[in-house]
Scaffold this active site. Structure first.
Site, PDB file in Angstrom:
ATOM      1  CD  GLU A   8     -10.957   4.743   2.118  1.00  0.00           C
ATOM      2  OE1 GLU A   8     -10.772   6.030   1.721  1.00  0.00           O
ATOM      3  OE2 GLU A   8     -10.378   3.672   1.566  1.00  0.00           O
ATOM      4  CE  LYS A  29      -4.428  -1.775   1.300  1.00  0.00           C
ATOM      5  NZ  LYS A  29      -4.287  -2.745   1.880  1.00  0.00           N
ATOM      6  CB  SER A  78      -0.193  -7.974  -1.290  1.00  0.00           C
ATOM      7  OG  SER A  78      -1.083  -9.078  -0.547  1.00  0.00           O
TER       8      SER A  78
HETATM    9  C1  LIG Z   1      -4.976  -3.853   1.559  1.00  0.00           C
HETATM   10  C2  LIG Z   1      -4.525  -5.163   1.290  1.00  0.00           C
HETATM   11  C3  LIG Z   1      -4.934  -6.142   0.359  1.00  0.00           C
HETATM   12  C4  LIG Z   1      -6.195  -5.696  -0.635  1.00  0.00           C
HETATM   13  O1  LIG Z   1      -6.283  -4.639  -1.236  1.00  0.00           O
HETATM   14  P1  LIG Z   1      -5.981  -4.601  -2.788  1.00  0.00           P
HETATM   15  O2  LIG Z   1      -6.205  -3.230  -3.121  1.00  0.00           O
HETATM   16  O3  LIG Z   1      -6.812  -5.561  -3.129  1.00  0.00           O
HETATM   17  O4  LIG Z   1      -4.405  -4.935  -3.132  1.00  0.00           O
HETATM   18  C5  LIG Z   1      -4.044  -7.033  -0.097  1.00  0.00           C
HETATM   19  N1  LIG Z   1      -3.133  -7.436   0.866  1.00  0.00           N
HETATM   20  C6  LIG Z   1      -2.747  -6.477   1.586  1.00  0.00           C
HETATM   21  C7  LIG Z   1      -1.332  -7.203   2.453  1.00  0.00           C
HETATM   22  C8  LIG Z   1      -3.584  -5.561   2.012  1.00  0.00           C
HETATM   23  O5  LIG Z   1      -3.067  -4.787   3.040  1.00  0.00           O
END
Ligand SMILES: *Cc1c(COP(=O)(O)O)cnc(C)c1O
Length: 420
Positions: free
Chosen positions: A114, A92, A387
């Protein structure tokens, strides 16, 4: 090469996307569009963005060959793009840096955001501290309770967290409240959206900032495969979990022209697609308008947003970025699902087999990779966007796993005796 030029000037990805906003916000969105058009290709903006990613985030994040896991699955080689190693622990931050840099250039000293699980709130609070910007984060009061470590992180970073008591007291209510704030304070305020949703230009802009993930992989994948004795090529499949869809768009986008690479988004099917308790907007939703754009949303016959569920707060969203809706319709990307149970199993498996504690969101993509690998040959490869890291999730996991963890629910709030 696959031909792809999206979105159009009004932010349409086919019939999806666009901009559904009140008149007050139309002006703010035009202003943002103009600023992004100006700085998107500006060498000085790009230089600063790359500098921040290298020195503040720690990019490039590595691509890692999960050798033990691949061997045990007995099929394709599985590679992990380590976004979990970024500063703040997830992808993010790539996006919040880009948007905060725009806010500075647009002369907006006040940032709002948010957050659901708190990850986007923490990433926003982090960059606001770094740039000396005022930061206000809206968060459903249910989420404030469930995600107290992240709330405290935001406090430490100097942000103000505003609990939202309306509706279901979760992400979508926080989103509505942030919109309301923006309408009121549009002169001095920049709204940092955390995923590839919202009105144009957000879905395109967030995708562009996150595309650094896939761009790095284009270079890294041939190199690492050559290093381990495979042919130096692009992966046969790229996998990512899909909440709003930003980590998925970030890794998919640079791969869209590579027709031989399958793009697979993994949604949270919660307790099962037919249980009614899931967040699979692309598999069970239908086109409609939510949060400023047209996309697939989970709605009832009257167009009311339905309750969603996932073990991972970051995937628990009733919509999805409009570009995913388009990629699904044209067949360039496939969307599948993993249940809570499968994600939890993959979480534990990755911990014990590779020494990596993944976020529960990312565990959905890992779970599907494990299934898919078994159907492929050892000379083929799967790239998974890991992610985020799972430190934030260990409480949830301990509650659900009734394993012999040191912080079972029964010992919550007590001091930890022995060990650690
Ligand atoms: C917020 C988050 C997501 C989901 O958000 P996307 O916009 O779909 O990427 C996925 N993995 C992690 C670690 C997150 O913090």
């Amino acid at each position: 090469m696959f031909e792809y030029h999206q979105p159009d000037l009004s932010g349409h990805f086919g019939i999806y996307g666009g901009s559904f906003a009140s008149e007050t916000l139309t002006h703010a969105l035009e202003e943002l569009k103009a600023a992004y058009a100006k700085y998107q290709h500006d060498p000085e903006f790009q230089r600063e963005f790359r500098y921040e990613l290298a020195h503040f985030v720690g990019r490039p994040s590595p691509v890692y060959h999960a050798a033990r896991m691949s061997r045990e699955m007995g099929g394709a080689q599985i590679f992990l793009k380590r976004e979990d190693l970024n500063h703040t622990g997830a992808h993010k931050v790539n996006n919040t840096i880009g948007q905060a840099m725009l806010a500075k250039r647009m002369g907006k000293p006040r940032i709002i955001a948010e957050t659901g699980a708190g990850q986007h709130g923490v990433a926003t609070a982090t960059i606001c501290a770094r740039y000396g910007l005022e930061c206000v984060v809206y968060m459903g009061s249910e989420d404030v309770k469930r995600q107290s470590p992240n709330v405290y992180r935001m406090h430490l970073l100097g942000a103000k967290v505003v609990p939202v008591d309306s509706g279901s007291k979760t992400l979508k209510d926080a989103l509505n409240e942030a919109m309301r704030d923006w309408v009121t304070n549009v002169e001095n305020t920049f709204y940092i959206i955390g995923t590839v949703a919202g009105p144009h230009p957000y879905p395109m802009m967030v995708r562009d900032f996150q595309s650094v993930i896939g761009e790095e992989c284009l270079t890294q994948m041939p190199l690492i495969q050559e290093e381990i004795g495979m042919a130096p090529k692009q992966p046969d499949a790229v996998l990512a979990c899909v909440g709003g869809g930003s980590n998925a768009m970030g890794i998919f986008y640079p791969y869209i022209p590579y027709e031989n690479t399958r793009l697979i988004g993994v949604e949270a099917t919660g307790e099962g697609l037919d249980s009614g308790k899931h967040s699979a907007s692309l598999q069970r939703g239908s086109p409609g308008v939510l949060h400023g754009n047209r996309t697939y949303i989970l709605q009832d016959d009257n167009g009311q947003i339905t309750e969603t569920h996932s073990i991972s707060a970051g995937l628990d969203y009733p919509g999805v970025g409009p570009e995913h809706a388009f990629l699904k319709d044209i067949g360039r990307a496939e969307y599948v699902g993993c249940t809570d149970k499968e994600a939890l199993e993959a979480f534990h498996y990755l911990c014990r087999t590779e020494g990596i504690i993944p976020a529960l969101e990312s565990s959905h993509a890992v779970a599907y990779a494990m299934k898919l690998a078994k159907t492929m040959r050892p000379d083929q490869s799967i790239l998974v966007n890991l992610s985020g890291r799972g430190d934030k999730d260990i409480g949830t996991v301990a509650d659900l796993s009734n394993a012999e963890f040191f912080c079972r629910p029964s010992c919550r709030g007590q001091s930890v005796k022995g060990g650690l």
